[in-house]
Design a protein around this motif. Structure first.
Motif, mmCIF file in Angstrom:
data_model
loop_
_atom_site.group_PDB
_atom_site.id
_atom_site.type_symbol
_atom_site.label_atom_id
_atom_site.label_comp_id
_atom_site.label_asym_id
_atom_site.label_seq_id
_atom_site.Cartn_x
_atom_site.Cartn_y
_atom_site.Cartn_z
ATOM 1 N N ILE A 36 -0.401 9.127 0.137
ATOM 2 C CA ILE A 36 -1.620 9.940 0.045
ATOM 3 C C ILE A 36 -2.208 10.177 1.436
ATOM 4 N N TRP A 37 -2.212 9.133 2.278
ATOM 5 C CA TRP A 37 -2.718 9.312 3.643
ATOM 6 C C TRP A 37 -1.897 10.350 4.389
ATOM 7 N N GLU A 78 -0.649 4.490 -1.342
ATOM 8 C CA GLU A 78 -1.719 4.990 -0.481
ATOM 9 C C GLU A 78 -1.153 5.641 0.778
ATOM 10 N N LEU A 83 -0.336 12.900 3.119
ATOM 11 C CA LEU A 83 -0.625 14.251 2.633
ATOM 12 C C LEU A 83 -2.002 14.725 3.058
ATOM 13 N N SER A 84 -2.873 13.767 3.471
ATOM 14 C CA SER A 84 -4.232 14.187 3.783
ATOM 15 C C SER A 84 -4.327 14.860 5.147
ATOM 16 N N VAL A 126 -1.776 23.824 7.396
ATOM 17 C CA VAL A 126 -2.590 25.014 7.114
ATOM 18 C C VAL A 126 -2.427 26.019 8.250
ATOM 19 N N TRP A 135 -11.240 12.722 17.479
ATOM 20 C CA TRP A 135 -10.118 13.323 16.772
ATOM 21 C C TRP A 135 -10.073 14.833 16.992
ATOM 22 N N THR A 168 -3.483 17.642 6.699
ATOM 23 C CA THR A 168 -2.815 18.926 6.474
ATOM 24 C C THR A 168 -3.198 20.010 7.468
ATOM 25 N N TYR A 219 0.810 -1.215 0.000
ATOM 26 C CA TYR A 219 0.000 0.000 0.000
ATOM 27 C C TYR A 219 0.842 1.263 0.000
#
Lengths: 262, 269
Positions: free
Chosen positions: B30-31, B27, B33-34, B40, B186, B36, B24
């Motif tokens: 990508i996980w 993936e 980078l998610s 921010v 969370w 953020t 994986y």
């Protein structure tokens, strides 16, 4: 055209009656909505909670709250209208059930984009509208400003839809695209703040590379009357260009579709 | 045939999970980078500090914010836990039934997956953090001991988070909405852990509530260690508090698991 409107009504009725079967899920969805607005408000609240901090990127608290409102409204548009449809494209391609959509005597893009709704996330829309109203009540907003904001927000919705459709359409070539939502959200998270709250290079990225600025900042600027005419015209142009480009991309993708079992 | 020893079981479990996670790897990026939110917030605070009088907010200049938030991002990457989603799926679909037949609590398989995923994650993570640090001007501490201390705290924090997320995931025995509870958990973790701002930026009453939760010690404290803003005494105190929370979460998870199993009547059975 009337046929499509009638189809919309049938789709809505079918998806509504399916979801109202599982009413208990509403509690969970409400928690998720509260979580989303919590993140947006906490970020803003802590920045403005610092002593002597009266603006972020030149935006007062109420003006920035307007941006947060548009952010939540967009979360609602995505969760209610866009994501439920787009998330099923990859699955339909993987299992081959895309065949049925393509065989129907309606436009396939219309079919995959309007079939489902997630009414459980309607609170997102209400929270967004509530935030916008309460923020605007303390600002001097003209009728022209509201109309402009509504028009520019319509462009924003088109932009969001096009980005999602383009990302989901890649599933015709790369079957695994369940992470599309993650990728979009990672950049879209920046839309909680006005773009001018970011350093200059990031601002350029959020305007020209991924047009996040047009989604929340520009409608909010229209509402407060701080929008330059150039930007106001750019937003619908960007939306129209994206719509044509994703339409062509979609047609190309469908043209190369070979179904699952062949 | 004799039963394999626990060490052997752990080795095989870990090796198979690692092989799975390596599959994986795209993936995993990508996980990564998610997540953020801290990035921010970093950019917003950096811009705010540049516009503030003296270029500082509460002693943090732009580079200070970059250091703090990149550290938070790095630690939060080590604390990622998705077990609640898997449990929700397994319980609702009934795939849990097959796992119950094994002579091993299914928790250990999940734990091994999470640890193995950390190993896959670490290389792209270090590459990304180096790039972000170069772009933002972040400067991490030069005290060598801070790195093993932060890693140790992150390991304790990860295990604690894994246990309480596991307990939340087990709520799927009773409700369809366990993942929504997970999202709210969370939010508390992100807020009190210091993902929006360093904890001393919060109102005093929030800070006094936060010290009674594990969140500042699992996320904020290791980040402050990496930023060179916390000492060895803080690290030691944090580790002891986290050990206490580990015991609490261990028994909490166990209690929910036992109660849940009584409730469980696998799908189709």
């Amino acid at each position: 055209m009337t046929r499509y409107l009638r189809l919309l009504r049938i789709f809505t009725g079918a998806t509504l009656s399916a979801q109202l079967e599982y009413r208990a899920n509403f509690v969970g969805a409400l928690l998720a909505s509260l979580g989303a607005v919590g993140v947006a408000l906490l970020g803003l609240g802590i920045v403005f909670g610092q002593p002597g901090m009266s603006s972020v990127g030149g935006w007062s608290f109420r003006e920035a709250l307007l941006v947060t409102g548009f952010f939540m409204l967009t979360e609602g548009v995505i969760n209610v209208f866009i994501e439920p449809n787009m998330s099923k494209i990859a699955d339909a391609i993987r299992t081959g059930s895309m065949d049925f959509t393509l065989l129907k005597p309606i436009d396939a893009q219309f079919g995959v984009s309007t079939r489902y709704l997630n009414v459980l996330r309607v609170p997102d829309l209400l929270i967004g509208l509530g935030l916008i109203t309460s923020a605007a009540s303390g600002l001097s907003v003209t009728l022209l400003g509201v109309l402009g904001a509504a028009l520019l927000y319509a462009s924003a919705v088109v932009i969001v839809y096009c980005i999602w459709l383009a990302l989901s359409t890649t599933a015709f070539w790369f079957v695994k695209t369940q992470n599309v939502a993650e990728l979009f959200n990672s950049v879209f998270g920046a839309a909680r703040f006005p773009v001018s709250a970011f350093p200059l290079p990031v601002r350029a990225f959020l305007t020209f590379v991924v047009p996040v600025a047009f989604i929340t900042t520009v409608p909010a600027q229209a509402m407060t009357g701080q929008l330059a005419w150039g930007v106001a015209l750019a937003s619908p142009v960007v939306a129209a260009a994206l719509f044509v480009a994703t339409r062509l991309f979609w047609l190309r993708a469908v043209g190369s579709y070979t179904s699952a079992s062949s | 045939m004799s039963r394999p020893g626990p060490l052997n079981t752990a080795r095989v479990l870990f090796a198979t999970r690692l092989a799975e996670m390596a599959e994986y790897r795209a993936e995993v990026v990508i996980w990564m980078l998610s997540g953020t939110l801290s990035l921010v917030m970093m950019l917003v605070w950096m811009a705010q500090a540049q516009g503030a009088p003296g270029g500082q907010i509460r002693g943090y200049d732009a580079a200070g914010f970059a250091t703090y938030f990149l550290s938070t991002w790095l630690v939060s990457q080590l604390l990622v836990v998705w077990v609640a989603w898997e449990l929700d799926f397994e319980i609702r679909q009934g795939t849990l039934s097959a796992k119950l037949l094994r002579p091993l609590d299914p928790m250990w398989t999940h734990y091994a997956s999470h640890v193995a995923e950390r190993l896959v994650r670490i290389v792209p993570m270090l590459v990304l953090v180096t790039i972000f640090a170069l772009l933002s001007g972040a400067r991490f501490t030069t005290q060598w001991w801070a790195y093993p201390a932060a890693l140790g705290l992150a390991a304790l924090g990860f295990t604690a988070r894994f246990l309480y997320e596991y307990a939340i995931g087990l709520l799927a025995f009773w409700t369809e909405s366990s993942t929504s509870f997970q999202e709210l958990a969370w939010l508390v973790y992100a807020a009190l852990g210091g993902m929006f701002a360093p904890l001393n930026f919060y109102p005093a009453w929030v800070q006094s509530v936060a010290v009674w939760t594990p969140f500042p010690y699992m996320l904020g404290l290791p980040a402050q260690l990496l930023a060179g803003k916390a000492g060895p005494k803080d690290a030691l105190r944090g580790a002891l508090i986290m050990l206490g929370w580990l015991v609490v979460f261990w028994f909490l998870r166990l209690a929910v698991w036992r109660a849940g199993l009584k409730k469980y009547g696998a799908v189709g059975a």
